[in-house]
Write a protein that holds these residues in place. Sequence first.
Motif, PDB file in Angstrom:
ATOM      1  N   VAL A  13      19.137 -33.693  17.412  1.00  0.00           N
ATOM      2  CA  VAL A  13      20.500 -33.856  16.885  1.00  0.00           C
ATOM      3  C   VAL A  13      20.635 -33.187  15.522  1.00  0.00           C
ATOM      4  O   VAL A  13      21.622 -32.480  15.264  1.00  0.00           O
ATOM      5  CB  VAL A  13      20.871 -35.354  16.813  1.00  0.00           C
ATOM      6  N   LEU A  14      19.666 -33.381  14.645  1.00  0.00           N
ATOM      7  CA  LEU A  14      19.714 -32.729  13.330  1.00  0.00           C
ATOM      8  C   LEU A  14      19.673 -31.210  13.471  1.00  0.00           C
ATOM      9  O   LEU A  14      20.363 -30.495  12.739  1.00  0.00           O
ATOM     10  CB  LEU A  14      18.559 -33.205  12.450  1.00  0.00           C
ATOM     11  N   GLY A  15      18.878 -30.726  14.411  1.00  0.00           N
ATOM     12  CA  GLY A  15      18.815 -29.291  14.641  1.00  0.00           C
ATOM     13  C   GLY A  15      20.139 -28.729  15.131  1.00  0.00           C
ATOM     14  O   GLY A  15      20.599 -27.678  14.672  1.00  0.00           O
ATOM     15  N   ILE A  16      20.792 -29.420  16.050  1.00  0.00           N
ATOM     16  CA  ILE A  16      22.093 -28.962  16.565  1.00  0.00           C
ATOM     17  C   ILE A  16      23.142 -28.978  15.470  1.00  0.00           C
ATOM     18  O   ILE A  16      23.915 -28.023  15.315  1.00  0.00           O
ATOM     19  CB  ILE A  16      22.521 -29.827  17.768  1.00  0.00           C
ATOM     20  N   ILE A  17      23.185 -30.033  14.684  1.00  0.00           N
ATOM     21  CA  ILE A  17      24.156 -30.100  13.585  1.00  0.00           C
ATOM     22  C   ILE A  17      23.874 -29.012  12.564  1.00  0.00           C
ATOM     23  O   ILE A  17      24.789 -28.362  12.049  1.00  0.00           O
ATOM     24  CB  ILE A  17      24.125 -31.495  12.922  1.00  0.00           C
ATOM     25  N   GLY A  18      22.593 -28.776  12.279  1.00  0.00           N
ATOM     26  CA  GLY A  18      22.228 -27.752  11.300  1.00  0.00           C
ATOM     27  C   GLY A  18      22.601 -26.352  11.743  1.00  0.00           C
ATOM     28  O   GLY A  18      22.955 -25.507  10.926  1.00  0.00           O
ATOM     29  N   VAL A  19      22.550 -26.090  13.044  1.00  0.00           N
ATOM     30  CA  VAL A  19      22.901 -24.770  13.556  1.00  0.00           C
ATOM     31  C   VAL A  19      24.409 -24.580  13.605  1.00  0.00           C
ATOM     32  O   VAL A  19      24.930 -23.523  13.238  1.00  0.00           O
ATOM     33  CB  VAL A  19      22.283 -24.563  14.962  1.00  0.00           C
ATOM     34  N   THR A  20      25.139 -25.602  14.038  1.00  0.00           N
ATOM     35  CA  THR A  20      26.584 -25.444  14.262  1.00  0.00           C
ATOM     36  C   THR A  20      27.411 -25.583  12.987  1.00  0.00           C
ATOM     37  O   THR A  20      28.418 -24.890  12.846  1.00  0.00           O
ATOM     38  CB  THR A  20      27.087 -26.453  15.306  1.00  0.00           C
ATOM     39  N   ALA A  21      27.023 -26.461  12.091  1.00  0.00           N
ATOM     40  CA  ALA A  21      27.815 -26.682  10.883  1.00  0.00           C
ATOM     41  C   ALA A  21      27.427 -25.670   9.817  1.00  0.00           C
ATOM     42  O   ALA A  21      26.245 -25.501   9.506  1.00  0.00           O
ATOM     43  CB  ALA A  21      27.604 -28.100  10.361  1.00  0.00           C
ATOM     44  N   GLU A  22      28.407 -25.019   9.269  1.00  0.00           N
ATOM     45  CA  GLU A  22      28.145 -24.010   8.243  1.00  0.00           C
ATOM     46  C   GLU A  22      27.734 -24.695   6.943  1.00  0.00           C
ATOM     47  O   GLU A  22      28.362 -25.651   6.491  1.00  0.00           O
ATOM     48  CB  GLU A  22      29.397 -23.178   8.002  1.00  0.00           C
ATOM     49  N   GLY A  23      26.674 -24.205   6.335  1.00  0.00           N
ATOM     50  CA  GLY A  23      26.215 -24.749   5.069  1.00  0.00           C
ATOM     51  C   GLY A  23      25.280 -25.935   5.204  1.00  0.00           C
ATOM     52  O   GLY A  23      24.884 -26.527   4.205  1.00  0.00           O
ATOM     53  N   LEU A  24      24.942 -26.312   6.442  1.00  0.00           N
ATOM     54  CA  LEU A  24      24.037 -27.444   6.631  1.00  0.00           C
ATOM     55  C   LEU A  24      22.731 -26.994   7.290  1.00  0.00           C
ATOM     56  O   LEU A  24      22.147 -27.683   8.108  1.00  0.00           O
ATOM     57  CB  LEU A  24      24.702 -28.529   7.487  1.00  0.00           C
ATOM     58  N   LEU A  27      19.578 -29.202   7.450  1.00  0.00           N
ATOM     59  CA  LEU A  27      19.378 -30.182   8.522  1.00  0.00           C
ATOM     60  C   LEU A  27      18.526 -29.593   9.644  1.00  0.00           C
ATOM     61  O   LEU A  27      17.753 -30.306  10.279  1.00  0.00           O
ATOM     62  CB  LEU A  27      20.720 -30.659   9.080  1.00  0.00           C
ATOM     63  N   LEU A  28      18.695 -28.297   9.887  1.00  0.00           N
ATOM     64  CA  LEU A  28      17.854 -27.632  10.877  1.00  0.00           C
ATOM     65  C   LEU A  28      16.393 -27.663  10.438  1.00  0.00           C
ATOM     66  O   LEU A  28      15.506 -27.956  11.236  1.00  0.00           O
ATOM     67  CB  LEU A  28      18.320 -26.192  11.086  1.00  0.00           C
ATOM     68  N   ILE A  29      16.153 -27.400   9.159  1.00  0.00           N
ATOM     69  CA  ILE A  29      14.783 -27.428   8.634  1.00  0.00           C
ATOM     70  C   ILE A  29      14.206 -28.839   8.739  1.00  0.00           C
ATOM     71  O   ILE A  29      13.052 -29.022   9.147  1.00  0.00           O
ATOM     72  CB  ILE A  29      14.752 -26.937   7.167  1.00  0.00           C
ATOM     73  N   ILE A  30      14.997 -29.842   8.393  1.00  0.00           N
ATOM     74  CA  ILE A  30      14.527 -31.226   8.498  1.00  0.00           C
ATOM     75  C   ILE A  30      14.220 -31.570   9.950  1.00  0.00           C
ATOM     76  O   ILE A  30      13.223 -32.235  10.254  1.00  0.00           O
ATOM     77  CB  ILE A  30      15.573 -32.199   7.903  1.00  0.00           C
ATOM     78  N   GLY A  31      15.066 -31.120  10.868  1.00  0.00           N
ATOM     79  CA  GLY A  31      14.826 -31.369  12.287  1.00  0.00           C
ATOM     80  C   GLY A  31      13.544 -30.724  12.774  1.00  0.00           C
ATOM     81  O   GLY A  31      12.780 -31.328  13.535  1.00  0.00           O
ATOM     82  N   ILE A  32      13.267 -29.501  12.331  1.00  0.00           N
ATOM     83  CA  ILE A  32      12.041 -28.810  12.733  1.00  0.00           C
ATOM     84  C   ILE A  32      10.810 -29.518  12.170  1.00  0.00           C
ATOM     85  O   ILE A  32       9.813 -29.719  12.872  1.00  0.00           O
ATOM     86  CB  ILE A  32      12.090 -27.336  12.291  1.00  0.00           C
TER      87      ILE A  32
END
Length: 62
Positions: A13-24, A27-32
């Motif tokens: 979920v954090l990875g998806i939000i990090g990819v889709t939301a600009e400037g976040l 969150l992708l890094i935290i998800g990984i």
Amino acid sequence: MVLFLLLVLVAVVLGIIGVTAEGLGYLLIIGIVLLAADAAIAYARWSPARRPSPHPLTAGNG
């Protein structure tokens, strides 16, 4: 097992939000990082247990 699945779900979920939301992108890094930590925990938990080796000073003295 529940903790493992929950951490995987949160990481995805954090990875998806990090990819889709600009400037976040953080969150992708935290998800990984969370997914990698979860994989390490799962490996440590489900790998066969090793017997501790005998102490080098006491091995063979007897």
